[in-house]
Design a protein around this motif. Structure first.
Motif, mmCIF file in Angstrom:
data_model
loop_
_atom_site.group_PDB
_atom_site.id
_atom_site.type_symbol
_atom_site.label_atom_id
_atom_site.label_comp_id
_atom_site.label_asym_id
_atom_site.label_seq_id
_atom_site.Cartn_x
_atom_site.Cartn_y
_atom_site.Cartn_z
ATOM 1 N N ASN A 128 0.843 -1.199 0.000
ATOM 2 C CA ASN A 128 0.000 0.000 0.000
ATOM 3 C C ASN A 128 0.873 1.242 0.000
ATOM 4 N N VAL A 129 0.577 2.153 -0.900
ATOM 5 C CA VAL A 129 1.307 3.429 -0.932
ATOM 6 C C VAL A 129 0.283 4.563 -0.856
ATOM 7 N N TYR A 130 0.449 5.427 0.148
ATOM 8 C CA TYR A 130 -0.495 6.528 0.361
ATOM 9 C C TYR A 130 0.140 7.848 -0.062
ATOM 10 N N VAL A 131 -0.604 8.605 -0.833
ATOM 11 C CA VAL A 131 -0.057 9.815 -1.443
ATOM 12 C C VAL A 131 -0.171 10.995 -0.480
ATOM 13 N N THR A 132 0.914 11.757 -0.383
ATOM 14 C CA THR A 132 1.008 12.866 0.590
ATOM 15 C C THR A 132 1.561 14.126 -0.072
ATOM 16 N N VAL A 158 2.641 6.769 -12.497
ATOM 17 C CA VAL A 158 3.971 6.166 -12.487
ATOM 18 C C VAL A 158 3.869 4.679 -12.109
ATOM 19 N N ALA A 159 3.088 4.384 -11.084
ATOM 20 C CA ALA A 159 2.952 2.983 -10.661
ATOM 21 C C ALA A 159 2.300 2.156 -11.765
ATOM 22 N N GLY A 160 1.268 2.697 -12.381
ATOM 23 C CA GLY A 160 0.557 1.976 -13.439
ATOM 24 C C GLY A 160 1.474 1.693 -14.622
ATOM 25 N N ALA A 161 2.264 2.678 -14.995
ATOM 26 C CA ALA A 161 3.161 2.501 -16.138
ATOM 27 C C ALA A 161 4.269 1.503 -15.812
ATOM 28 N N ALA A 162 4.751 1.558 -14.578
ATOM 29 C CA ALA A 162 5.818 0.628 -14.179
ATOM 30 C C ALA A 162 5.298 -0.802 -14.184
ATOM 31 N N ALA A 163 4.073 -0.990 -13.709
ATOM 32 C CA ALA A 163 3.487 -2.335 -13.706
ATOM 33 C C ALA A 163 3.259 -2.813 -15.140
ATOM 34 N N GLU A 164 2.815 -1.895 -15.984
ATOM 35 C CA GLU A 164 2.565 -2.267 -17.385
ATOM 36 C C GLU A 164 3.874 -2.685 -18.066
ATOM 37 N N ALA A 165 4.976 -2.055 -17.642
ATOM 38 C CA ALA A 165 6.269 -2.378 -18.245
ATOM 39 C C ALA A 165 6.794 -3.732 -17.762
ATOM 40 N N GLY A 166 6.088 -4.352 -16.830
ATOM 41 C CA GLY A 166 6.475 -5.695 -16.404
ATOM 42 C C GLY A 166 7.365 -5.714 -15.177
ATOM 43 N N LEU A 167 7.525 -4.578 -14.505
ATOM 44 C CA LEU A 167 8.351 -4.569 -13.293
ATOM 45 C C LEU A 167 7.669 -5.393 -12.200
ATOM 46 N N ASP A 168 8.480 -5.902 -11.254
ATOM 47 C CA ASP A 168 7.868 -6.731 -10.207
ATOM 48 C C ASP A 168 7.332 -5.865 -9.069
ATOM 49 N N LEU A 169 6.692 -6.526 -8.104
ATOM 50 C CA LEU A 169 5.979 -5.782 -7.062
ATOM 51 C C LEU A 169 6.903 -4.861 -6.262
ATOM 52 N N ASP A 170 8.095 -5.354 -5.912
ATOM 53 C CA ASP A 170 9.025 -4.503 -5.150
ATOM 54 C C ASP A 170 9.353 -3.242 -5.933
ATOM 55 N N GLU A 171 9.589 -3.411 -7.225
ATOM 56 C CA GLU A 171 9.958 -2.273 -8.063
ATOM 57 C C GLU A 171 8.796 -1.297 -8.242
ATOM 58 N N VAL A 172 7.614 -1.830 -8.458
ATOM 59 C CA VAL A 172 6.448 -0.959 -8.640
ATOM 60 C C VAL A 172 6.209 -0.163 -7.354
ATOM 61 N N GLU A 173 6.349 -0.848 -6.230
ATOM 62 C CA GLU A 173 6.175 -0.154 -4.949
ATOM 63 C C GLU A 173 7.257 0.918 -4.767
ATOM 64 N N ARG A 174 8.502 0.546 -5.074
ATOM 65 C CA ARG A 174 9.605 1.511 -4.925
ATOM 66 C C ARG A 174 9.333 2.754 -5.766
ATOM 67 N N LEU A 175 8.885 2.542 -7.006
ATOM 68 C CA LEU A 175 8.640 3.688 -7.891
ATOM 69 C C LEU A 175 7.459 4.532 -7.425
ATOM 70 N N ALA A 176 6.435 3.876 -6.888
ATOM 71 C CA ALA A 176 5.289 4.637 -6.382
ATOM 72 C C ALA A 176 5.738 5.509 -5.209
ATOM 73 N N ILE A 177 6.548 4.939 -4.326
ATOM 74 C CA ILE A 177 7.045 5.713 -3.175
ATOM 75 C C ILE A 177 7.932 6.858 -3.664
ATOM 76 N N LYS A 178 8.766 6.537 -4.639
ATOM 77 C CA LYS A 178 9.669 7.567 -5.168
ATOM 78 C C LYS A 178 8.871 8.691 -5.832
ATOM 79 N N ALA A 179 7.846 8.333 -6.597
ATOM 80 C CA ALA A 179 7.014 9.360 -7.247
ATOM 81 C C ALA A 179 6.338 10.221 -6.187
ATOM 82 N N ASN A 180 5.845 9.582 -5.134
ATOM 83 C CA ASN A 180 5.190 10.353 -4.074
ATOM 84 C C ASN A 180 6.187 11.317 -3.426
ATOM 85 N N GLU A 181 7.408 10.829 -3.199
ATOM 86 C CA GLU A 181 8.381 11.696 -2.534
ATOM 87 C C GLU A 181 8.814 12.849 -3.419
ATOM 88 N N ALA A 182 8.635 12.705 -4.725
ATOM 89 C CA ALA A 182 9.075 13.753 -5.651
ATOM 90 C C ALA A 182 7.931 14.691 -6.049
#
Ligand code: ADP
Ligand code: MG
Length: 575
Positions: A128-132, A158-182
């Protein structure tokens, strides 16, 4: 005004039926929301977004290739229930795990966390990633308390595109967190919105003023200021967003200039003209700006500016193709055929286990107690709504009425089938949580379930001590889920002292009725005393000062419920 509806109560359901029909190419309905109409590859991470309704195109408008796999759809401005999130998550998951993402609101966080627990227990890996992104809603030091507003869109994209690109769950989560932080957003409200069927807006912005630091659920701005010309407004928004530029920024940004529902696109372009000019002057490159309505708040007037500070990786997913009902970019295509049957209501029926005689009697008493609570809450609906409108969103009266009404119905039905205390209260709690929406709904629901579990279905006898321990178990569950402390201005400020007093009364030899009576007086006093507190959690927190002088609505309704149960216990002769 929101003028077109049949019955205000079914506004959201009616809208969803129309949405699904018009977008059959993209989405199909499942209990609790929608999932993609096309099959996705086995092993792909499913990204499920969600929240209350009233924000279109967020959230069901972004379901489709390149973006979300599903959207959980709550009532207007109300968190979806745990059941809703669980069902949509389950229908969307395709063996690659699941990422839930919503804005950071207590109700959503609790419901999606509970859904995560249930899915994990069934072997579906869930994150779960919560947007802030809302910089106005808390200081940098308390960033984790910020709300999610238009920045939701960036993180979901960002998360949707990363998942569509075939990234795994850890990566999709990492990118969602990174997008939120940015991502940072600052907005202003120009006029409030109207709930369907209501005869006035949830708040008004006086002529010539603006509410700085808007919310997207009819919360007024955090500060009222004079409305400047568009160019100065653009500067104000940009300065506030740039003030928190990350140290490693390479001065490439994605941007959203978001309309809240009743702001014309032309007005947005006028503001964007200045924003974009200033960004260029300051040496930024703007990548794929979006100017339009992406996260709205019914018919609210207002505008927000979101920037996402990009690096190569974030830029790749920010600019990736997507094809969804409300958002299309480049050439994203669905790869699978039509979706195989998704979950239906029939799949979701639960069986009732019969309870022992003593437990079944306790279950019946619980039904009577809930009926008394329902009556009291219905009588107090308007008062509770007004109390919640001061610093919250005004839905506490309605939410409590819906929750307790459906709880009575579910409890009765379980009790009629011979359920014991645990079965009756689990049914009541689940119905309450799934129908009430809101933070208080999920907490009441979970508390009733825990209270019932402590009493069990098999007891040969239930003592006053057991009841006091069960109430404590309910209170503990609320604390565990909501993470609030005594003094944070929540229902716990009435419930914890109530549970203490009840236990002490029972230990001191009082009958259950008498101990409950004394404890409910304590709860009532403590609920009144919350008027002197500033809320530290929940929707009222950003408007803490405004809340001073008014008791907490959740504590008030809780104390009220404890009071009416005294007579139920007395009538049942609970010595
Ligand atoms: P929402 O805040 O989602 O609109 P309601 O208006 O129904 O939900 O309920 C608001 C009440 O919920 C508050 O008055 C407070 O008593 C309670 N509440 C909010 N957050 C928490 C929390 N983290 N823990 C316990 N109670 C909470
Ligand atoms: Mg509320």
């Amino acid at each position: 005004m929101t003028k077109l509806f049949n019955d205000p109560k079914t506004f959201m359901e009616d809208a969803l039926v129309g949405f699904l029909d018009a977008n059959a190419r993209y989405a199909v309905g499942v209990p609790g929301g929608v999932v993609r109409a096309s099959e996705t590859p086995q092993g792909k991470v499913a990204v499920v977004v969600g929240g209350g309704s009233g924000h279109y195109p967020a959230f069901c408008g972004v379901v489709g290739p390149g973006f979300a796999d599903g959207a959980v759809v709550g009532n207007i401005f109300t968190s979806p229930s745990t059941d809703d999130a669980y069902h949509v998550g389950k229908a969307a998951a395709q063996g690659g795990g699941l990422l839930f993402s919503t804005g950071n609101y207590a109700g959503d966080v609790m419901n999606f966390n509970l859904a995560q627990e249930r899915l994990e227990a069934e072997g579906i890996r869930t994150r779960n990633v919560y947007v802030t992104d809302d910089v106005a809603s808390a200081s940098v030091q308390e960033k984790h308390k910020r709300r999610g507003i238009a920045g939701d869109f960036v993180v979901f994209k960002v998360a949707g595109a990363a998942a569509e690109a075939g990234l795994d769950l850890d990566e999709v989560e990492r990118l969602a967190i990174k997008a939120n932080e940015a991502t940072r957003t600052m907005g202003v409200g120009l006029e409030g919105c109207t709930m369907p069927g209501a005869d006035d807006k949830l708040f008004h912005v006086p002529a010539g003023k603006m509410g700085v630091g808007l919310g997207i659920h009819g919360e007024p701005g955090i500060a009222e200021e004079d409305l400047p010309p568009a160019s100065e407004l653009a500067t104000l928004l940009l300065d506030r967003v740039l003030a928190e530029e990350p140290a490693d920024s390479i001065k490439r940004v994605g941007a959203i200039l978001n309309g809240l529902g009743a702001t014309k696109y032309e007005e947005l372009f006028v503001v964007w003209k200045t924003v974009s000019g200033l960004l260029k002057e300051k040496g930024y490159t703007v990548v794929d700006p979006e100017v339009g309505e992406l996260v709205t708040s019914l018919d609210m007037a207002g505008v927000s500016l979101t920037l996402v500070y990009l690096d190569d990786e974030l830029e790749t997913y920010w600019t990736a193709p997507a094809d969804t009902p409300a958002y299309k970019k480049g050439a994203a295509v669905a790869v699978g055929g039509p979706r195989r049957a998704a979950l239906s209501e029939e799949d979701l029926k639960v069986e009732i286990a019969p309870g022992s005689a003593a437990s079944a009697r306790a279950g019946m008493l619980a039904v009577t107690a809930l009926e008394a609570m329902a009556q009291a809450i219905r009588d107090a609906e308007d008062d509770l709504a007004r109390m919640d409108a001061i610093a919250g969103d005004g839905d506490h009266g309605r939410g409590m009425v819906k929750g307790v009404t459906f709880a009575v119905e579910a409890a009765k039905s379980a009790s009629d089938q011979g359920a014991g205390a645990a079965g009756v209260l689990a049914a009541a709690g689940d119905a309450w949580a799934s129908k009430a929406g809101g933070t208080s709904g999920v907490l009441w629901g979970a508390a009733l379930r825990s209270l019932g579990a402590r009493l069990g279905d098999e007891a040969e006898q239930i003592s006053a001590t057991d009841v006091a321990a069960a109430v404590q178990a309910g209170a503990d569950r609320i604390q565990e889920l909501g993470k609030a402390q005594l003094g944070d201005k929540t229902m716990l400020d009435a419930l914890l002292p109530f549970a203490d007093a009840l236990r002490q009364g029972v230990e001191g030899g009082k009958s259950l009725t008498e101990a409950w009576r004394a404890a409910s007086q304590v709860a009532t006093t403590k609920a009144g005393e919350t008027a002197g507190l500033r809320p530290k959690v929940g929707r009222a927190r950003p408007l803490a000062e405004r809340s001073l002088g008014t008791p907490d609505p959740g504590a008030t309704s809780l104390a009220m419920c404890t009071r009416v149960v005294v007579d139920v216990l007395a009538a049942a002769g609970k010595e």
